[in-house]
Write a protein that holds these residues in place. Sequence first.
Motif, mmCIF file in Angstrom:
data_model
loop_
_atom_site.group_PDB
_atom_site.id
_atom_site.type_symbol
_atom_site.label_atom_id
_atom_site.label_comp_id
_atom_site.label_asym_id
_atom_site.label_seq_id
_atom_site.Cartn_x
_atom_site.Cartn_y
_atom_site.Cartn_z
ATOM 1 N N GLY A 110 -4.866 3.238 2.720
ATOM 2 C CA GLY A 110 -3.486 2.639 3.674
ATOM 3 C C GLY A 110 -2.179 2.696 2.745
ATOM 4 O O GLY A 110 -1.423 2.040 2.840
ATOM 5 N N ILE A 111 -2.353 3.693 1.761
ATOM 6 C CA ILE A 111 -1.240 3.693 0.716
ATOM 7 C C ILE A 111 -0.757 5.046 0.760
ATOM 8 O O ILE A 111 -1.511 6.270 1.095
ATOM 9 C CB ILE A 111 -1.567 3.327 -0.900
ATOM 10 N N ASP A 112 0.494 5.196 0.244
ATOM 11 C CA ASP A 112 1.161 6.649 -0.278
ATOM 12 C C ASP A 112 1.208 6.861 -1.534
ATOM 13 O O ASP A 112 0.771 5.824 -2.486
ATOM 14 C CB ASP A 112 2.371 6.708 0.655
ATOM 15 N N MET A 113 1.832 8.052 -1.884
ATOM 16 C CA MET A 113 1.817 8.255 -3.260
ATOM 17 C C MET A 113 2.515 7.291 -4.267
ATOM 18 O O MET A 113 2.324 7.249 -5.252
ATOM 19 C CB MET A 113 2.642 9.759 -3.493
ATOM 20 N N ARG A 114 3.605 6.736 -3.662
ATOM 21 C CA ARG A 114 4.445 5.825 -4.521
ATOM 22 C C ARG A 114 3.513 4.700 -4.972
ATOM 23 O O ARG A 114 3.590 4.173 -5.953
ATOM 24 C CB ARG A 114 5.708 5.190 -3.568
ATOM 25 N N LEU A 115 2.769 4.025 -3.882
ATOM 26 C CA LEU A 115 2.033 2.894 -4.092
ATOM 27 C C LEU A 115 0.807 3.538 -5.218
ATOM 28 O O LEU A 115 0.318 2.702 -6.138
ATOM 29 C CB LEU A 115 1.358 2.474 -3.094
ATOM 30 N N TYR A 116 0.239 4.642 -4.915
ATOM 31 C CA TYR A 116 -0.785 5.019 -5.932
ATOM 32 C C TYR A 116 -0.367 5.197 -7.287
ATOM 33 O O TYR A 116 -1.059 4.743 -8.210
ATOM 34 C CB TYR A 116 -1.159 6.770 -5.423
ATOM 35 N N PHE A 117 0.947 5.847 -7.623
ATOM 36 C CA PHE A 117 1.395 5.712 -9.012
ATOM 37 C C PHE A 117 1.532 4.304 -9.448
ATOM 38 O O PHE A 117 1.529 4.215 -10.882
ATOM 39 C CB PHE A 117 2.829 6.533 -8.998
ATOM 40 N N ILE A 118 1.935 3.210 -8.835
ATOM 41 C CA ILE A 118 2.295 2.069 -9.448
ATOM 42 C C ILE A 118 0.751 1.409 -9.766
ATOM 43 O O ILE A 118 0.403 1.173 -10.933
ATOM 44 C CB ILE A 118 2.800 1.035 -8.284
ATOM 45 N N ILE A 119 -0.298 1.823 -8.694
ATOM 46 C CA ILE A 119 -1.712 1.292 -9.116
ATOM 47 C C ILE A 119 -2.144 1.895 -10.320
ATOM 48 O O ILE A 119 -2.858 1.373 -10.991
ATOM 49 C CB ILE A 119 -2.561 1.492 -7.895
ATOM 50 N N ARG A 120 -1.910 3.275 -10.447
ATOM 51 C CA ARG A 120 -2.401 4.006 -11.608
ATOM 52 C C ARG A 120 -1.754 3.632 -12.831
ATOM 53 O O ARG A 120 -2.516 3.299 -13.850
ATOM 54 C CB ARG A 120 -2.103 5.690 -11.510
ATOM 55 N N ASN A 121 -0.516 3.213 -12.786
ATOM 56 C CA ASN A 121 0.179 2.799 -14.179
ATOM 57 C C ASN A 121 -0.417 1.348 -14.528
ATOM 58 O O ASN A 121 -0.520 1.031 -15.495
ATOM 59 C CB ASN A 121 1.756 2.599 -13.909
ATOM 60 N N HIS A 124 2.684 -6.057 -16.021
ATOM 61 C CA HIS A 124 3.689 -6.732 -15.676
ATOM 62 C C HIS A 124 4.810 -5.839 -14.972
ATOM 63 O O HIS A 124 5.094 -4.613 -15.299
ATOM 64 C CB HIS A 124 4.356 -7.407 -16.753
ATOM 65 N N PRO A 125 5.700 -6.642 -13.988
ATOM 66 C CA PRO A 125 6.451 -5.633 -13.243
ATOM 67 C C PRO A 125 7.504 -4.985 -14.026
ATOM 68 O O PRO A 125 8.045 -3.969 -13.848
ATOM 69 C CB PRO A 125 7.159 -6.868 -12.214
ATOM 70 N N GLY A 126 8.047 -5.850 -15.198
ATOM 71 C CA GLY A 126 9.055 -4.980 -16.095
ATOM 72 C C GLY A 126 8.309 -3.927 -16.801
ATOM 73 O O GLY A 126 9.054 -3.001 -16.902
ATOM 74 N N ALA A 127 6.945 -3.672 -17.019
ATOM 75 C CA ALA A 127 6.512 -2.762 -17.707
ATOM 76 C C ALA A 127 6.415 -1.437 -16.848
ATOM 77 O O ALA A 127 6.482 -0.565 -17.018
ATOM 78 C CB ALA A 127 5.071 -3.174 -18.412
ATOM 79 N N LEU A 128 6.079 -2.111 -15.438
ATOM 80 C CA LEU A 128 6.092 -1.106 -14.487
ATOM 81 C C LEU A 128 7.550 -0.177 -14.149
ATOM 82 O O LEU A 128 7.351 0.782 -13.963
ATOM 83 C CB LEU A 128 5.363 -1.379 -13.014
ATOM 84 N N SER A 129 8.484 -1.194 -14.141
ATOM 85 C CA SER A 129 9.672 -0.737 -13.872
ATOM 86 C C SER A 129 10.221 0.325 -14.837
ATOM 87 O O SER A 129 10.965 1.303 -14.570
ATOM 88 C CB SER A 129 10.678 -1.923 -13.520
ATOM 89 N N LYS A 130 10.002 0.198 -16.083
ATOM 90 C CA LYS A 130 10.277 0.931 -17.302
ATOM 91 C C LYS A 130 9.400 2.299 -17.078
ATOM 92 O O LYS A 130 10.052 3.160 -17.391
ATOM 93 C CB LYS A 130 9.820 0.156 -18.343
ATOM 94 N N ALA A 131 8.086 2.011 -17.119
ATOM 95 C CA ALA A 131 7.310 3.266 -16.950
ATOM 96 C C ALA A 131 7.658 4.171 -15.920
ATOM 97 O O ALA A 131 7.579 5.425 -15.937
ATOM 98 C CB ALA A 131 5.629 2.940 -16.970
#
Length: 91
Positions: A43-54, A61-68
């Motif tokens: 039930g996800i798309d590519m955007r959410l997949y890349f967040i999960i992968r990171n 942490h959200p800040g680390a995800l934001s930076k990555a």
Amino acid sequence: MNKPPSTDRDKLTEQAALYLRAFRQLHMDFARQLEPILAEQYGIDMRLYFIIRNIEMGAIHPGALSKALLLPNSVITRHLDQIAERGLLER
């Protein structure tokens, strides 16, 4: 009018452009094939997949995800909420 002889730099630029076009096409083909699988199974798309992968790679942490991912914190927070709503992440 005669065309000036091409230089090594011109050839390199042309090769780089060809490579980038091929890479973009590969990326689009990959996304086109993966997107339906992600949607159906998780039930996800590519955007959410890349967040999960990171997150799997250690950006917890959200800040680390934001930076990555080069996205604003507010976007990361909204996407994390979507992932949590699907039961794929505990917040």
